[in-house]
Structure formats: C-alpha cells, structure tokens
Design an enzyme around this catalytic site. Structure first.
Site, PDB file in Angstrom:
ATOM      1  N   GLU A  39       8.887   2.205  -0.807  1.00 44.78           N
ATOM      2  CA  GLU A  39       7.694   1.705  -1.476  1.00 44.78           C
ATOM      3  C   GLU A  39       7.864   0.251  -1.908  1.00 44.78           C
ATOM      4  O   GLU A  39       6.947  -0.561  -1.780  1.00 44.78           O
ATOM      5  CB  GLU A  39       7.364   2.578  -2.699  1.00 44.78           C
ATOM      6  CG  GLU A  39       6.795   3.933  -2.352  1.00 44.78           C
ATOM      7  CD  GLU A  39       5.458   3.838  -1.645  1.00 44.78           C
ATOM      8  OE1 GLU A  39       4.608   3.030  -2.072  1.00 44.78           O
ATOM      9  OE2 GLU A  39       5.258   4.559  -0.654  1.00 44.78           O
ATOM     10  N   CYS A 198      -9.661   1.798   8.086  1.00 45.45           N
ATOM     11  CA  CYS A 198     -10.568   1.071   7.191  1.00 45.45           C
ATOM     12  C   CYS A 198     -10.051  -0.359   7.009  1.00 45.45           C
ATOM     13  O   CYS A 198      -9.613  -0.764   5.930  1.00 45.45           O
ATOM     14  CB  CYS A 198     -10.653   1.806   5.852  1.00 45.45           C
ATOM     15  SG  CYS A 198     -12.028   1.279   4.800  1.00 45.45           S
TER      16      CYS A 198
END
Length: 355
Positions: A39, A198
């Site tokens: 992350e 998207c």
C-alpha cells in the site's frame, strides 16, 4: 435509480472476483506487513513499477522486525527510483513503532493503524479491510473518482467539509454481509475500477459493473467528476551538480537537508539557477585535472520539472581534501560503497554511467 449500499457493494464484489486484478503478490496474503508494504509503495506509483521493488524489499526485509532493525540508509538505497522518499523514511519509522509500541504485531483496526507514521486514513482502512475484514472505507484518488461519478457528487473536493461528506457517503456504501470475504473484494474492486475502467479522461462506461447505478452516466457527463477547483501549478527549476571524482574512482557525496527535494538522500553538491556557484567551487579546489559539462537531464517531479546540469571534475590523488562551505557534511565514497546509499534515481543513473 438510487444507489444503495447493497447493490453497489454486490456489483463491485462480484465483478472483482471475475474481472478484477487477482494475481498480484500482495493479494495472496493477509499478512499486514506485506499488505502495508504494498500500500505504501503503490501511493502515486504504478503497479508495474512497484512489483520489482516489492520483491527486492521482501528479500532483504522479510518481516517488520528486520525492517525496524535496519539502518535508514539501507532502506533508502532499496527505495531509490520509487520517488516520494518521505514514504521510505516513514516506512522505517512505522516499522520501528510497530515493534516498539505493538510488540511487532500490526494493530487490527483502521483507527489504530492511522496513528502510525506514514499511514493515512485511506491506507489504514485498506490494510484493516484486506487483512482483518474491518468495515472501513478507503478514499484514494481512484476511489474518489469512482464514487463521485456513481453518486454524481458535484461538491468541490478542495473544500474540507465536502471531502468529509464524501467520506461519510463512502462508509454508507460499504458491504454488510460476510465482511471477511466481502471487504477485501470490495476494497480491491473499487481500486481496480478506478485503475482500469473508470479512467480520468476516457472512462469505459460500457463495461463498468456499476453502469446502471451510476448517476453520472445517466446524466451523460462522467468526465465532470470529481470536482476540484484548486490546482497546483507546475514550475521549472535548474540545478547544477558538481560531480567530483578522484584518481581512485571515489565520488564526493553529501546528505541533503531533511526537507525539500531529495530530503535526507545523498547527492552531489548542487546550485540553483546558474553555473556560477559551481565555477566558484571549482576555482577553490586544488589539483583539478579536467572538467566536463554534461548535457542537461530532465527529472520530472510531481509539480516541477527539474533540469539537472552535471559538471564532472576529475581531481588528482586519492580522496583529496575538499574545503568550502558548500562541502560541509560531504565525504568520498568508493564504487563499492555508494550503491548502498539512499540516492535519487537521476544521481544513481549518473554515477552508473560514469562507472
């Protein structure tokens, strides 16, 4: 059509299982150390770039204890080329905090995780969702884009209260079923949608699993979201680098200040805006054998184009004395030593080309 948490979460979870990214190495584990490492590396960095760094990091630091015990220079050296070096310094501090304050075990809640160095609210939620199935919302740049389009959320995200409202809406949309299964899939699914479907300029709405729920699609204007009026302007800057080398192949490097560009990393002495500073420094050196002004190199930072002008100066002798205010804190490093330092990517490439 209204967007319900059940329908959105179900659509994202089902799509992620069959069409999302499921092959990445950090997806094959619920070890919070490995998930946390991925992350942090993935913040503002492409997956393809991170893969190699992730594997090399785990080879040298297989667990949080080994990372906590490492010297910061060793961490920065492995990070060289990934950019945003404050991430590496916070990574090291976070590992030390986990060992010192939590007995070497990562906290299991997003609230506690967010107290650790370098872990913000969204990253904390990702770790707790992936590893522990906690019902916590993420809201990185990709997810903001997905949710503002699905909800047709048109408030300016430059305003803190509007982002706070979006956080609340993101929490309302979280799954409510088997969280140990659904939270990892939902969290990853939102990330995957933002990264592969998207998209900012050309969203692939026809293949989007939440197309029928998306209010921006219904309005015909998904590109209008998210709304953020405050933009950071790009700037241009020039640096002249004094690349000193001695007869034995040593190179002169010094640690940069703890703030600013390349904070805390090793680099050559640098002057901004003009070559005059380099010329004056060279004039004060003894035993200068040669000087070579190399072509400028463009180094692209987030909001700045940095033009680097290397000036290579060969000195006689083995590690000759280097004096002057500009040389404070510097030292000679052998070809065997400097690769182990935390170096900015363009400095590392320059030294490698000279070798």
């Amino acid at each position: 059509m209204t967007t319900s948490s059940l329908s959105l979460a179900s659509a994202v979870v089902q799509w992620q299982a069959s069409h999302g990214r499921n092959h990445l190495p950090w997806q094959q584990t619920r070890d919070p150390y490995r998930v946390w490492l991925s992350e942090i590396m993935l913040q503002q960095t492409q997956v393809t770039t991170v893969l190699g760094y992730y594997e090399r990091f785990l080879q040298q630091f297989p667990d949080v204890a080994s990372l906590a015990a490492a010297h910061e220079d060793a961490v920065l050296a492995l990070w060289s080329g990934l950019g945003y070096y404050s991430r590496a310094r916070n990574l090291h501090k976070c590992a030390q905090a986990v060992v010192r304050d939590f007995g070497g075990q990562f906290p299991r809640t997003a609230v506690q995780l967010a107290t650790l160095p370098g872990i913000g609210r969204s990253t904390a939620a990702a770790i707790s969702g992936f590893c522990f199935g906690e019902r916590a919302a993420i809201l990185d740049a990709n997810v903001k884009r997905v949710l503002t389009r699905v909800l047709a959320f048109g408030d300016d995200l430059s305003v803190a209260r509007n982002e706070k409202t979006l956080w609340a809406l993101a929490e309302d949309l979280l799954p409510t079923g088997d969280l140990q299964v659904q939270m990892p899939r939902y969290t990853q699914g939102l990330m995957d949608l933002g990264a592969t479907v998207c998209l900012p300029r050309s969203p692939n709405c026809l293949i989007c699993p939440v197309q029928t729920l998306c209010k921006a699609v219904a309005q015909g204007n998904p590109q209008d979201y998210p709304v953020k009026t405050r933009k950071t302007k790009r700037s241009t800057q020039a640096w002249w680098l004094l690349v000193l080398r001695d007869a034995a192949g040593h190179t002169w490097l010094q640690r940069r200040p703890s703030s600013g560009i390349w904070a805390g990393l090793y680099a050559q002495p640098a002057w901004e805006a003009a070559v005059d500073g380099v010329d004056a420094a060279i004039a004060g050196l003894g035993a200068v054998q040669s000087r070579q002004d190399l072509p400028a190199v463009l180094h692209v930072l987030t909001h700045r184009d940095l033009f680097l002008h290397p000036v290579v100066v060969q000195l006689a002798g083995d590690r000759p004395a280097v004096a002057g205010d500009w040389a404070a804190g510097g030292a000679w490093f052998s070809p065997e030593a400097w690769p182990g330092l935390g170096l900015p990517a363009p400095v590392r490439r320059l030294l490698e080309s000279l070798e």
